[in-house]
Design an enzyme around this catalytic site. Structure first.
Site, mmCIF file in Angstrom:
data_model
loop_
_atom_site.group_PDB
_atom_site.id
_atom_site.type_symbol
_atom_site.label_atom_id
_atom_site.label_comp_id
_atom_site.label_asym_id
_atom_site.label_seq_id
_atom_site.Cartn_x
_atom_site.Cartn_y
_atom_site.Cartn_z
ATOM 1 C CB SER A 36 -0.937 0.015 1.198
ATOM 2 O OG SER A 36 -1.266 -1.061 1.630
ATOM 3 C CG HIS A 44 -2.213 -0.398 -4.060
ATOM 4 N ND1 HIS A 44 -2.354 1.010 -3.825
ATOM 5 C CD2 HIS A 44 -2.404 -0.990 -2.880
ATOM 6 C CE1 HIS A 44 -2.924 0.950 -2.562
ATOM 7 N NE2 HIS A 44 -2.948 -0.140 -2.164
ATOM 8 C CG ASN A 75 -3.237 4.214 0.323
ATOM 9 O OD1 ASN A 75 -4.365 4.413 0.473
ATOM 10 N ND2 ASN A 75 -2.535 2.976 0.418
ATOM 11 C CD GLU A 77 -3.071 3.647 -6.457
ATOM 12 O OE1 GLU A 77 -3.875 4.703 -6.326
ATOM 13 O OE2 GLU A 77 -2.228 3.345 -5.642
HETATM 14 N N1 LIG Z 1 -6.170 -4.461 3.946
HETATM 15 C C1 LIG Z 1 -6.204 -3.510 2.954
HETATM 16 O O1 LIG Z 1 -7.157 -2.625 3.448
HETATM 17 C C2 LIG Z 1 -5.052 -3.283 2.079
HETATM 18 C C3 LIG Z 1 -5.392 -2.465 0.794
HETATM 19 C C4 LIG Z 1 -4.432 -2.529 -0.056
HETATM 20 C C5 LIG Z 1 -3.387 -2.966 0.067
HETATM 21 N N2 LIG Z 1 -3.071 -3.748 1.145
HETATM 22 C C6 LIG Z 1 -1.762 -4.374 1.208
HETATM 23 O O2 LIG Z 1 -1.829 -5.779 0.752
HETATM 24 C C7 LIG Z 1 -0.905 -6.512 1.827
HETATM 25 C C8 LIG Z 1 -1.478 -7.654 2.564
HETATM 26 O O3 LIG Z 1 -2.386 -7.079 3.228
HETATM 27 P P1 LIG Z 1 -3.737 -7.636 4.118
HETATM 28 O O4 LIG Z 1 -4.533 -6.664 4.648
HETATM 29 O O5 LIG Z 1 -4.227 -8.782 3.060
HETATM 30 O O6 LIG Z 1 -2.807 -8.309 4.954
HETATM 31 P P2 LIG Z 1 -3.557 -9.731 6.087
HETATM 32 O O7 LIG Z 1 -2.629 -9.644 7.210
HETATM 33 O O8 LIG Z 1 -5.055 -9.721 6.040
HETATM 34 O O9 LIG Z 1 -3.045 -11.077 5.299
HETATM 35 C C9 LIG Z 1 -1.661 -11.202 5.114
HETATM 36 C C10 LIG Z 1 -1.327 -12.816 4.735
HETATM 37 O O10 LIG Z 1 -0.179 -13.116 4.515
HETATM 38 C C11 LIG Z 1 0.236 -14.266 5.101
HETATM 39 N N3 LIG Z 1 1.726 -14.545 5.260
HETATM 40 C C12 LIG Z 1 2.700 -13.981 6.144
HETATM 41 N N4 LIG Z 1 3.818 -13.945 5.865
HETATM 42 C C13 LIG Z 1 3.889 -14.837 4.761
HETATM 43 C C14 LIG Z 1 4.968 -15.459 4.110
HETATM 44 N N5 LIG Z 1 6.201 -15.122 4.073
HETATM 45 N N6 LIG Z 1 4.565 -16.177 2.862
HETATM 46 C C15 LIG Z 1 3.224 -16.323 2.466
HETATM 47 N N7 LIG Z 1 2.218 -15.760 3.313
HETATM 48 C C16 LIG Z 1 2.354 -15.145 4.250
HETATM 49 C C17 LIG Z 1 -0.361 -14.081 6.772
HETATM 50 O O11 LIG Z 1 -0.672 -15.664 7.042
HETATM 51 C C18 LIG Z 1 -1.799 -13.853 5.985
HETATM 52 O O12 LIG Z 1 -2.956 -14.644 5.784
HETATM 53 C C19 LIG Z 1 -0.008 -5.352 2.409
HETATM 54 O O13 LIG Z 1 1.267 -5.085 1.714
HETATM 55 C C20 LIG Z 1 -0.897 -4.343 2.689
HETATM 56 O O14 LIG Z 1 -0.229 -3.060 2.862
HETATM 57 C C21 LIG Z 1 -3.858 -3.935 2.098
#
Ligand SMILES: NC(=O)c1ccc[n+]([C@@H]2O[C@H](COP(=O)([O-])OP(=O)(O)OC[C@H]3O[C@@H](n4cnc5c(N)ncnc54)[C@H](O)[C@@H]3O)[C@@H](O)[C@H]2O)c1
Length: 383
Positions: free
Chosen positions: A124, A145, A196, A157
């Site tokens: 993000s 993104h 963002n 994005e």
């Molecule tokens: N949640 C949001 O609103 C949002 C929006 C856009 C982008 N993002 C970005 O997306 C990414 C993920 O965010 P999220 O909210 O889905 O997080 P989340 O915590 O919901 O999910 C992350 C997942 O990754 C897994 N994980 C951890 N280490 C790992 C590894 N080494 N190999 C494989 N899997 C692994 C975890 O077990 C978990 O299931 C981040 O970079 C975040 O900044 C989040």
């Protein structure tokens, strides 16, 4: 690799974003391999996908045959990273926003993926070049993104860093069009990209107001909800996790400008372990469910024009840097946030000299250089 030679997509991380990206890719007919570190996390993601697909079938949006194909042939899962990426044409990582974790993952993916495969990050905030250098294929690394919830939000994005080739950008854009998403090109590797990044200074303004005793989080949220927003900014931060805001601010402070550092109000919550909904306490008390904000507690010092002003200023900086075109700002905001109006469209009601004076006033009052009007705002170029 050609634009339309993506057929197998590996999604790394089955959480909020990963499961959503996997679902939309499956719905568009891609072969998907979903990977997570353990069975528990993986199964949770699969359950969420199944639940959502089931609802789409109930509503008649997908047919029983389509569901059968997805469940039978298209969808694979694994906890092994090599297995996940070995036949992939495109790999999208969606693991937590921890730079060292993502770097390590990029190295592992690069070692196991076919030479032609493209590697994307769903970060993000972080620069794509933080990760491209970890691979032997920097030209095949880009940002994709997505926005949360992925099934609902139209925007992706598509981010180019110095290393990304135009072929890789085209393949990313083509993939988004196959998912029926609205893709916006981000031409420069700027932390936070468009949505963002544009919203970041308004967060800093709100923290400054709270730190200066000008308004409380409840007064801010009550005032913002007056215009019909379903949630105020502090409740949203509680909902997504104050730690997420804290890490984003820290990263911007290190990579963009020190003024982006989290305010005292955020630091105190982090120190106390009050991270919002997930810990039961944040800016508000979540122990009995969604907090009841007292909507009578509006505060005239919370001027929505100020929030728009600092966002427009940041947007103008992105255009000046060549990160995106003016028209793409509103396309990104509308499709990535669900706001009915674009930012630049709202700002058109402001007179350029008033906007510049407002920004100067905010910069002076809160001692933040980042609020100073940028050159194109002074010249009234985008209004
Ligand atoms: N949640 C949001 O609103 C949002 C929006 C856009 C982008 N993002 C970005 O997306 C990414 C993920 O965010 P999220 O909210 O889905 O997080 P989340 O915590 O919901 O999910 C992350 C997942 O990754 C897994 N994980 C951890 N280490 C790992 C590894 N080494 N190999 C494989 N899997 C692994 C975890 O077990 C978990 O299931 C981040 O970079 C975040 O900044 C989040």
């Amino acid at each position: 690799m050609g634009n339309n030679s993506i057929s197998t997509v590996a999604i790394i991380g089955a959480g909020d974003m990963g499961h959503g990206i996997a679902e939309v890719a499956l719905l568009s007919g891609f072969h998907v391999v979903l990977q997570d570190i353990n069975d528990g996390a993986l199964n949770k993601g699969v359950m969420r996908i199944n639940e959502s697909l089931g609802k789409l079938q109930e509503k008649g949006i997908i047919s029983a045959e389509q569901l059968q194909t997805i469940r039978g042939d298209l969808f694979q899962t694994t906890t092994d990273i090599t297995d996940a990426v070995k036949n992939a044409d495109l790999i999208i990582e969606a693991v937590p926003e921890i730079i060292e974790l993502k770097k390590e993952l990029f190295r592992a993916i690069d070692a196991a993926a076919p030479a032609h495969a493209i590697i994307a990050t769903n970060t993000s905030t972080m620069r794509i070049s933080d990760f491209s250098g970890e691979t032997k294929r920097p030209d095949k690394v880009l940002g994709l993104h997505f926005f949360n919830p992925v099934i609902m939000m139209k925007l992706v994005e598509v981010i180019k860093c110095g290393d990304t080739s135009e072929d890789t950008m085209r393949a990313g854009l083509f993939f988004c069009s196959m998912l029926k998403k609205t893709a916006v090109r981000v031409e420069k590797d700027v932390p936070g990209f468009i949505v963002n990044r544009v919203q970041a200074p308004s967060g800093i303004l709100l923290f400054s107001m709270v730190d200066a005793g000008v308004a409380t989080p409840e007064e801010v949220d009550a005032t913002v909800r007056m215009i019909g927003m379903p949630m105020g900014p502090f409740e949203i931060m509680d909902y997504t996790g104050i730690d997420v805001t804290y890490h984003a601010c820290t990263y911007y402070a290190e990579t963009v400008h020190r003024d982006f550092g989290p305010g005292r109000v955020v630091e105190e919550k982090i120190k106390a372990g009050n991270l919002g909904k997930k810990t039961g306490m944040g800016f508000f008390d979540w122990s009995k469910g969604r907090p009841a904000i007292d909507l009578t507690k509006t505060n005239d010092a919370v001027d929505l024009g100020d929030l728009i002003a600092v966002q427009v200023n940041e947007a103008a900086k992105l255009v000046e840097m060549g990160a995106c075109r003016t028209g793409d700002i509103d396309r990104a905001i509308v499709n990535g946030t669900g706001n009915p109006f674009g930012l630049m469209a709202m700002a058109r009601g402001m007179q350029p000299p008033d906007l510049a004076a407002r920004l100067e006033g905010l910069s002076e009052k809160y001692k933040k250089e980042i609020f100073m009007p940028t050159e194109s705002i002074r010249k009234g170029l985008y209004l």
